[in-house]
Design an enzyme around this catalytic site. Structure first.
Site, PDB file in Angstrom:
ATOM      1  N   LYS A 271       8.924   5.824   7.508  1.00 45.01           N
ATOM      2  CA  LYS A 271       8.802   4.781   6.480  1.00 45.01           C
ATOM      3  C   LYS A 271       9.641   5.062   5.233  1.00 45.01           C
ATOM      4  O   LYS A 271      10.108   4.155   4.554  1.00 45.01           O
ATOM      5  CB  LYS A 271       7.341   4.605   6.051  1.00 45.01           C
ATOM      6  CG  LYS A 271       6.413   4.098   7.135  1.00 45.01           C
ATOM      7  CD  LYS A 271       6.468   2.601   7.236  1.00 45.01           C
ATOM      8  CE  LYS A 271       5.562   2.052   8.307  1.00 45.01           C
ATOM      9  NZ  LYS A 271       5.935   0.707   8.739  1.00 45.01           N
TER      10      LYS A 271
ATOM     11  N   GLU B 160       2.742  -3.866   0.380  1.00 42.65           N
ATOM     12  CA  GLU B 160       1.479  -4.013   1.084  1.00 42.65           C
ATOM     13  C   GLU B 160       1.338  -2.801   1.994  1.00 42.65           C
ATOM     14  O   GLU B 160       2.331  -2.169   2.363  1.00 42.65           O
ATOM     15  CB  GLU B 160       1.473  -5.304   1.918  1.00 42.65           C
ATOM     16  CG  GLU B 160       2.098  -5.181   3.306  1.00 42.65           C
ATOM     17  CD  GLU B 160       3.592  -4.873   3.293  1.00 42.65           C
ATOM     18  OE1 GLU B 160       4.251  -5.034   2.245  1.00 42.65           O
ATOM     19  OE2 GLU B 160       4.092  -4.426   4.333  1.00 42.65           O
TER      20      GLU B 160
ATOM     21  N   SER C 211       7.882   8.950  15.538  1.00 41.93           N
ATOM     22  CA  SER C 211       8.001   8.264  14.248  1.00 41.93           C
ATOM     23  C   SER C 211       7.132   8.819  13.137  1.00 41.93           C
ATOM     24  O   SER C 211       7.362   8.508  11.979  1.00 41.93           O
ATOM     25  CB  SER C 211       7.722   6.775  14.414  1.00 41.93           C
ATOM     26  OG  SER C 211       6.496   6.598  15.085  1.00 41.93           O
TER      27      SER C 211
END
Lengths: 454, 461
Positions: B156, B178, B445
């Site tokens: 991210k 968000e 990930s």
């Protein structure tokens, strides 16, 4: 607790560079069944040894088990041959290009080295703004980005490879905060070795998330009543009873030779990378190195490369706990006296009768009453400086790095960061400070939460 | 090796009963509801007509991803209130100018290297490879792209860091985002702390309860966490609230969207910022075995980590792209998040894509054990790649994911995120079908420290 006959030690003459002289020490002079907690009362030894001259030949070399008077192999006879074998295997592995290459690949692809040397702009500005725009440039060596979240894996993986090389399928280790336990469990999973981790019952309560992680990685967890020092004692006891099939993976730079040397050697990759990265970034060396000190593994990992560079200051920061005068701290260098603990001579926190004082710190990984013999030596010769910060200052530093740099540091590493408060105003403008960010602080969020909202 | 997926959803199923939700007399409400297109016998809005013509003319369609309107085929677009159009245009212009701005690229590279810790290794998972070897000793070679080693523990941050830099360029001092489980929220709070920007995170009230520690981490990093109580109080409601905030404060605020969903230019921007994953993989594959990967596998929630890995290789027809979604309790149970398998085309959060909707066009609440895959939509580019047949999409249940979580921990000493575990679980079905020596690269990930509590409940370690 039996005390050693110290006069005999002092009369052994020149500080031995070979282990043979200590072998002649009559074995009946000390209790041989456990190697833990043999403390020498303060009345038998001077407060600190007389000034030692730092001669080139006394500079601890690779196989040298002594650092001045510190270090050694204060162990029962049963362990001597194991330790000697370990020493031999360690040296042969270090000189084996195949081993080095495999280790290099694992450090790169599995652990994620090299870790960055990160310029903390906002932290630097914070200190400059407090001091009329003058202040050092602060760099963080990002050991928190390693697999497992701390520097511990550098050593754990290398030793696990060594154990495999020696055909030992069972690994036993002791952990305080859990980081070394996680690193060992991960390395054992990858190398298909069986793993048993000893952890103090108090620590299990304080770092439950780390215990879960170790279990997930397939390690067997054994609880020892107390904290890290008790876990180490239990771990060693377990090892002594299963000598042939078990390898004791030391995570701290303490213990009988060759453990302190091995741990330091495997952690020294930190310092080596720092030298290279400093050269790339500003074409020079760091001016000051700062690291937190529990047993000293991350500090030695950073410092070792620069010990010979007299223009580089080495600063270790210990845990002042809730206050040095209240005896609720872990400041071995500040308040300790020389003694023998867990097989090596070093500074340690002991009372008037030579009993170990239970240490305390908010940074669980710093809670160790002893310290690395090599660091004790560096302190005595004045090569390294040691200071302390207390729990409150540590929490402030933790929060500060979160807000200024978006990095959540481990509470252990926060001790080193807290010391910057005292250090920065004394430094010249633009001096290069490298702080070893030895671990990430996700594991500590719950502790900090409980402190802020009790 | 692209082939059409075995499960073909009803293409372009346009719901005919949507008019009840959308009286023509009313202006599109600021409350940003999903709506479905009217049946094709009614004249379509202009943008759609143009796109229809375009998609017929553009062969091969992969070259235009996205086109000038922000469409990937018919997917994507900018279904937003008029007040946001200017902001999106401004964002797109700024983003395009940065592609040629060397100072920006250099600054971003420096941050990715020193702050995030790139490049992440391409790690040969020896024991996992052994595990999948067939009795005759043959099997594929499995490599893990270690995005779990990044700062904050997931991919991210690649996007968060770049968008924060972009926001600074635009002179915006306020950042909103968000978050579902909290990972994107933590990544955003992290970069805002690093760059000294004000940070507000919208999080569903239900999620805030389930992820109290992540909420605390965001607060430690200096962010304000606002609970969203509307709807089901989960991710999609948090997204709607964030978009509402952005509409109100668009001059001062930049919205860091966490995934490749949302209105154009977000899917393109987020993809470009994550594309570093695929670029590094190409380079590392060349170094390691002198070739390209044969198969790429990644989990798909919104689709950002998958696109980050795939994008570099979309034009290499000999590289198979496999996305793995969350089947929750099973795709027949109705409690899942397998958008590309079970969804239908609609518009959500500003883009046309597949999404999980009921007969009335209302969003179906998704379920997955992993919060990061718990999203009823999917990035429009994934919808496009699926329809084109360029990428294949499968789904994995909660149970299978937990098994894979345990497996990687025990075999490699790496604790993967539950999201990643979905991709790892798919290896069970994939590896027996692959010829000896096939190079599989799986996007690891994120790390799974955040998931140990959940896993303990189910696995009874």
């Amino acid at each position: 607790m039996m005390a050693c006959n110290v006069n005999v030690i002092l009369q052994q003459g020149k500080f031995a560079t070979s282990s043979r002289k200590w072998q002649s020490f009559p074995p009946h002079c000390y209790k041989a069944n456990i190697i833990s907690s043999i403390a020498i009362g303060p009345s038998r030894l001077p407060q600190s040894p007389s000034k030692l001259v730092f001669h080139e030949k006394e500079r601890p070399s690779l196989s040298n088990e002594k650092f001045g008077i510190y270090g050694g192999k204060f162990v029962p006879e049963t362990l001597i041959s194991s330790l000697t074998k370990l020493d031999y295997e360690f040296n042969s592995a270090l000189h084996d290009p195949q081993f080095q290459m495999e280790l290099g690949v694992a450090l790169r692809d599995y652990v994620g080295r090299e870790t960055p040397l990160y310029f903390a702009q906002r932290l630097t500005d914070h200190y400059k703004n407090n001091n009329r725009g003058i202040g050092p440039d602060i760099y963080l060596k990002r050991e928190d980005l390693n697999h497992g979240g701390a520097h511990k894996i550098n050593n754990a993986f290398a030793q696990a490879m060594l154990a495999k090389r020696m055909d030992c399928k069972n690994i036993v280790a002791a952990t305080g905060a859990g980081q070394h336990g996680i690193a060992t469990a991960a390395a054992c999973a990858k190398l298909s070795l069986d793993c048993t981790i000893f952890i103090g019952s108090l620590d299990m309560e304080r770092q439950p998330s780390n215990v879960l992680l170790m279990k997930h990685l397939g390690a067997k967890i054994k609880s020892a009543k107390g904290s890290f020092k008790d876990a180490v004692s239990e771990g060693i006891r377990y090892w002594v009873n299963n000598l042939d099939s078990t390898y004791f993976l030391a995570g701290a730079a303490v213990g009988p030779h060759p453990c302190p040397t091995m741990v330091r050697e495997f952690q020294s990759v930190i310092g080596k990378e720092t030298r290279k990265q400093a050269m790339e970034k500003w074409g020079g060396k760091p001016d000051v190195l700062v690291a937190c000190v529990g047993s000293g593994s991350n500090a030695l990992g950073l410092f070792h490369e620069f010990i010979q560079d007299q223009d580089v200051r080495l600063i270790g920061v210990e845990a002042g706990g809730t206050g040095l005068d209240l005896d609720k701290h872990s400041a071995t260098m500040a308040r300790g006296q020389v003694g023998v603990y867990h097989g090596a001579m070093s500074y340690l926190l002991q009372d008037d009768e030579g009993q170990i004082i239970g240490p305390h710190s908010i940074g669980v990984g710093l809670e160790y009453p002893g310290v690395s013999p090599e660091l004790s030596f560096l302190k005595d010769i004045g090569r390294a400086e040691f200071s302390t910060v207390n729990d409150e200052q540590t929490l402030d530093a933790y929060k500060r790095l979160c807000k200024l740099e978006g990095i959540i540091p481990a509470l252990e590493a926060s001790h080193a960061l807290a010391f910057l408060d005292k250090l920065c105003s004394t430094l010249k403008d633009g001096e290069k400070v490298v702080v070893n960010l030895s671990g990430r602080g996700d594991k500590d969020a719950a502790t900090v939460f409980n402190h802020l909202y009790p | 090796m692209a082939f059409s997926s075995t499960i073909s959803p009803k293409n372009c199923r346009l719901s005919s009963s949507s008019s009840s939700n959308f009286p023509k007399s009313q202006d599109p409400p600021l409350k940003f509801n999903k709506f479905t297109l009217y049946p094709s016998k009614n004249p379509l809005p202009i943008a759609c007509v143009l796109t229809e013509k375009q998609s017929m003319a553009a062969e091969p369609a992969v070259l235009q991803r996205p086109d000038a309107f922000g469409r990937f085929g018919k997917f994507g677009g900018k279904y937003v209130p008029e007040t946001l159009m200017h902001a999106l245009d401004e964002l797109e212009t700024a983003f395009k100018s940065l592609a040629t701005d060397e100072a920006f690229q250099k600054e971003l590279d420096g941050i990715l290297k020193d702050y995030v810790g790139r490049e992440s290794p391409l790690y040969f998972a020896e024991r996992l490879t052994e595990h999948y070897k067939r009795p005759d000793g043959e099997g594929p070679l499995i490599y893990l792209k270690r995005e779990d080693l990044n700062h904050t523990g997931a991919h991210k941050i690649n996007n968060a860091v770049a968008q924060a830099l972009l926001a600074k360029r635009l002179g915006k001092k306020r950042i909103i985002a968000e978050t579902g489980a909290g990972q994107h929220g933590v990544a955003t709070a992290t970069v805002c702390a690093r760059f000294g920007l004000e940070c507000i995170i919208y999080m569903g009230a239900q999620d805030m309860e389930r992820q109290a520690l992540n909420v605390f981490r965001m607060k430690l990093l200096g962010a304000e966490v606002r609970g969203v109580h509307s709807g089901t109080a989960t991710l999609k409601d948090a997204t709607s609230e964030a978009i509402r905030d952005w509409v109100t404060n668009v001059e001062t605020t930049h919205y860091i969207l966490g995934s490749v969903a949302g209105p154009h230019p977000y899917p393109m921007m987020v993809r470009e910022f994550h594309a570093v994953i695929g670029k590094e993989t190409r380079k590392q594959a060349l170094e390691k075995w002198g070739g390209k990967p044969d198969v790429l596998v990644a989990c798909v929630g919104g689709g950002s980590n998958a696109i980050g890995l795939f994008h570099e290789f979309v034009d290499d027809k000999d590289v198979r792209l496999i996305g793995v979604e969350a089947a929750g309790f099973g795709i027949d149970s109705g409690k899942h998040a397998a958008t590309l398998t079970m969804g239908e085309v609609g518009v959500l959060h500003g883009a046309m894509s597949y999404l999980l909707q009921d007969e009335d066009g209302q969003i179906v609440e998704p379920h997955s054990i992993s919060a990061g895959l718990d999203y009823p939509g999917v990035g429009p580019e994934h919808s496009f790649l699926k329809d084109l047949g360029r990428a294949e999409y499968y789904s994995i249940t909660d149970e299978e994911a937990l098994e894979a979580f345990k497996r990687l921990s025990r075999l490699e000493g790496i604790i993967p995120a539950l999201e990643t575990s979905h991709a790892l679980a798919y290896l069970e079905k994939l590896c027996p079908t692959l010829p000896n020596g096939t190079k599989v690269v799986l996007n690891c990930s994120g790390r799974g420290d955040k998931d140990v509590q959940t896993a303990i409940k189910y696995l009874k370690v």
